[in-house]
Design a protein around this motif. Structure first.
Motif, PDB file in Angstrom:
ATOM      1  N   VAL A  11      13.575 -12.548 -17.035  1.00 47.33           N
ATOM      2  CA  VAL A  11      13.121 -12.263 -15.673  1.00 47.33           C
ATOM      3  C   VAL A  11      13.576 -10.854 -15.307  1.00 47.33           C
ATOM      4  O   VAL A  11      14.747 -10.515 -15.499  1.00 47.33           O
ATOM      5  CB  VAL A  11      13.704 -13.271 -14.663  1.00 47.33           C
ATOM      6  CG1 VAL A  11      13.248 -12.930 -13.252  1.00 47.33           C
ATOM      7  CG2 VAL A  11      13.270 -14.686 -15.045  1.00 47.33           C
ATOM      8  N   PRO A  12      12.661 -10.001 -14.838  1.00 53.45           N
ATOM      9  CA  PRO A  12      13.052  -8.640 -14.488  1.00 53.45           C
ATOM     10  C   PRO A  12      14.193  -8.631 -13.476  1.00 53.45           C
ATOM     11  O   PRO A  12      14.248  -9.465 -12.573  1.00 53.45           O
ATOM     12  CB  PRO A  12      11.769  -8.043 -13.875  1.00 53.45           C
ATOM     13  CG  PRO A  12      10.657  -8.883 -14.403  1.00 53.45           C
ATOM     14  CD  PRO A  12      11.235 -10.252 -14.580  1.00 53.45           C
ATOM     15  N   ALA A  13      15.090  -7.715 -13.674  1.00 53.36           N
ATOM     16  CA  ALA A  13      16.233  -7.601 -12.757  1.00 53.36           C
ATOM     17  C   ALA A  13      15.756  -7.178 -11.378  1.00 53.36           C
ATOM     18  O   ALA A  13      14.893  -6.325 -11.241  1.00 53.36           O
ATOM     19  CB  ALA A  13      17.222  -6.582 -13.310  1.00 53.36           C
ATOM     20  N   GLY A  17      14.235  -0.467  -7.207  1.00 49.50           N
ATOM     21  CA  GLY A  17      13.067  -0.012  -7.951  1.00 49.50           C
ATOM     22  C   GLY A  17      12.042  -1.116  -8.133  1.00 49.50           C
ATOM     23  O   GLY A  17      10.829  -0.883  -8.043  1.00 49.50           O
ATOM     24  N   HIS A  18      12.538  -2.321  -8.389  1.00 49.42           N
ATOM     25  CA  HIS A  18      11.648  -3.473  -8.563  1.00 49.42           C
ATOM     26  C   HIS A  18      10.892  -3.764  -7.267  1.00 49.42           C
ATOM     27  O   HIS A  18       9.678  -4.023  -7.283  1.00 49.42           O
ATOM     28  CB  HIS A  18      12.492  -4.682  -8.976  1.00 49.42           C
ATOM     29  CG  HIS A  18      11.686  -5.846  -9.453  1.00 49.42           C
ATOM     30  ND1 HIS A  18      10.854  -5.777 -10.551  1.00 49.42           N
ATOM     31  CD2 HIS A  18      11.588  -7.113  -8.982  1.00 49.42           C
ATOM     32  CE1 HIS A  18      10.278  -6.954 -10.739  1.00 49.42           C
ATOM     33  NE2 HIS A  18      10.709  -7.785  -9.795  1.00 49.42           N
ATOM     34  N   ASP A  19      11.590  -3.715  -6.150  1.00 50.96           N
ATOM     35  CA  ASP A  19      10.944  -3.971  -4.861  1.00 50.96           C
ATOM     36  C   ASP A  19       9.968  -2.858  -4.496  1.00 50.96           C
ATOM     37  O   ASP A  19       8.918  -3.123  -3.888  1.00 50.96           O
ATOM     38  CB  ASP A  19      12.000  -4.122  -3.766  1.00 50.96           C
ATOM     39  CG  ASP A  19      12.731  -5.456  -3.849  1.00 50.96           C
ATOM     40  OD1 ASP A  19      12.182  -6.389  -4.481  1.00 50.96           O
ATOM     41  OD2 ASP A  19      13.841  -5.566  -3.299  1.00 50.96           O
ATOM     42  N   ILE A  25       2.271  -2.335  -5.319  1.00 50.90           N
ATOM     43  CA  ILE A  25       1.215  -3.251  -5.756  1.00 50.90           C
ATOM     44  C   ILE A  25       0.510  -3.876  -4.551  1.00 50.90           C
ATOM     45  O   ILE A  25      -0.722  -3.953  -4.502  1.00 50.90           O
ATOM     46  CB  ILE A  25       1.802  -4.347  -6.678  1.00 50.90           C
ATOM     47  CG1 ILE A  25       2.219  -3.725  -8.013  1.00 50.90           C
ATOM     48  CG2 ILE A  25       0.795  -5.469  -6.911  1.00 50.90           C
ATOM     49  CD1 ILE A  25       3.024  -4.652  -8.894  1.00 50.90           C
ATOM     50  N   VAL A  26       1.288  -4.337  -3.567  1.00 51.91           N
ATOM     51  CA  VAL A  26       0.687  -4.952  -2.377  1.00 51.91           C
ATOM     52  C   VAL A  26      -0.139  -3.919  -1.620  1.00 51.91           C
ATOM     53  O   VAL A  26      -1.255  -4.204  -1.161  1.00 51.91           O
ATOM     54  CB  VAL A  26       1.780  -5.552  -1.466  1.00 51.91           C
ATOM     55  CG1 VAL A  26       1.170  -6.085  -0.174  1.00 51.91           C
ATOM     56  CG2 VAL A  26       2.517  -6.671  -2.192  1.00 51.91           C
ATOM     57  N   GLY A 116      10.789  -9.174   1.841  1.00 52.16           N
ATOM     58  CA  GLY A 116      10.721  -7.952   2.628  1.00 52.16           C
ATOM     59  C   GLY A 116       9.798  -6.928   1.991  1.00 52.16           C
ATOM     60  O   GLY A 116       9.072  -6.215   2.684  1.00 52.16           O
ATOM     61  N   ALA A 117       9.807  -6.846   0.651  1.00 45.20           N
ATOM     62  CA  ALA A 117       8.930  -5.902  -0.044  1.00 45.20           C
ATOM     63  C   ALA A 117       7.468  -6.264   0.171  1.00 45.20           C
ATOM     64  O   ALA A 117       6.607  -5.382   0.328  1.00 45.20           O
ATOM     65  CB  ALA A 117       9.260  -5.892  -1.544  1.00 45.20           C
ATOM     66  N   ILE A 118       7.171  -7.563   0.191  1.00 42.10           N
ATOM     67  CA  ILE A 118       5.798  -8.000   0.426  1.00 42.10           C
ATOM     68  C   ILE A 118       5.353  -7.597   1.827  1.00 42.10           C
ATOM     69  O   ILE A 118       4.246  -7.076   2.023  1.00 42.10           O
ATOM     70  CB  ILE A 118       5.681  -9.523   0.234  1.00 42.10           C
ATOM     71  CG1 ILE A 118       5.998  -9.905  -1.215  1.00 42.10           C
ATOM     72  CG2 ILE A 118       4.291 -10.015   0.619  1.00 42.10           C
ATOM     73  CD1 ILE A 118       6.063 -11.400  -1.455  1.00 42.10           C
TER      74      ILE A 118
END
Length: 285
Positions: A11-13, A17-19, A25-26, A116-118
């Motif tokens: 699973v990606p950490a 950066g991931h957020d 993407i959204v 929150g990122a979404i």
């Protein structure tokens, strides 16, 4: 005897950066959805264009003698920009309800990214889409006597984006718990239409009855429309008495609210609504 080995799933950490990638993407999805929906693009433009060129021309014929030296459509122009970005931003936020009905939202919520990122991606996507739609209205500036000044256009773009972000955050907050589109759009109309009519988009804020003045002052959309009107009137030449009637600004009692403070109110409200939207999503299924 054969032995079975456990298969490890990586699973990606989770991290900033991931957020940020999730936000991108959204946001990208919102832009693709809008660009591919030509009917929606057209319908979002019809209403403000009708208000500006049909209603504005009709009202202008009634008040032409009272406001010499200016086309009434020039006065209405900032309000129609606001209407465009507000309606587009709210419809972008409404796609959350659509995603919930078709199950896509559940997939987003179980993804290994913060909610929150979404929400941030959704708000930024709605703001970018609404600002892009508003550019079409900007292109019509010359038709209503507004100059194509680079400084004016950049100011209006920035103010459009700020207003669009705030109204999209408001829409996301409303849509976070709603189950069907009919409920969302009914509530949207109930909230947006009074705010638009009380923002000074279609009538001047000067010489209002005290009860109506109070409603315009507490209306958050007033602080999105007035900076755009201030920017437009600073680039056109109108008689001082006409400017005092059509462009009085916003007053808190005897205090003239500066444009920077108005924009600060809109920005603070947008961040507060974003925080509430994130909290709502964290409690959602």
């Amino acid at each position: 005897m054969a032995t079975t080995e456990a298969i490890r799933i990586a699973v990606p950490a989770r991290g900033a950066g991931h957020d940020l990638r999730a936000v991108k993407i959204v946001l990208h999805r919102e832009m693709l959805r809008f660009v591919n929906d030509r009917t929606r693009m057209l319908s979002m433009l019809v209403q403000p264009v009708l208000w500006l060129f049909v209603m504005g021309t009709g009202l202008g014929s009634l008040v032409r003698g009272a406001i010499p030296g200016i086309d009434y459509r020039t006065f209405m122009y900032p309000g129609m920009i606001s209407m465009t970005v507000i309606m587009t931003g709210m419809f972008s936020a409404g796609s959350i309800v659509w995603d919930r009905e078709f199950g896509f939202l559940r997939e987003m919520l179980v993804a290994p990214v913060s909610r929150g990122a979404i929400v941030v991606g959704k708000c930024l996507g709605g703001a970018v889409v609404a600002t892009g739609q508003g550019v079409v209205i900007l292109a019509m500036a010359g038709l209503v006597g507004v100059p194509y000044s680079p400084g004016l256009m950049l100011s209006l773009l920035a103010e459009m984006f700020l207003a669009a972000f705030t109204v999209t955050a408001f829409g996301v907050m409303l849509a976070a718990r709603m189950k069907n589109m009919q409920t969302f759009f009914g509530l949207m109309q109930m909230a947006i239409m009074p705010m638009m009519f009380l923002s000074g988009a279609m009538f001047p804020l000067a010489n209002l009855p005290s009860w109506l003045h109070v409603l315009t002052v507490v209306n958050p959309m007033t602080y999105a429309v007035d900076p755009m009107r201030q920017a437009v009137f600073s680039h056109i030449d109108v008689p001082a008495q006409v400017n005092a009637v059509l462009n009085p600004g916003v007053r808190w009692g005897g205090f003239q609210v500066p444009v920077a403070l108005e924009l600060g109110v809109v920005a603070a409200l947008g961040l507060a609504l974003l925080a509430v939207g994130v909290a709502e999503f964290k409690r959602a299924e």
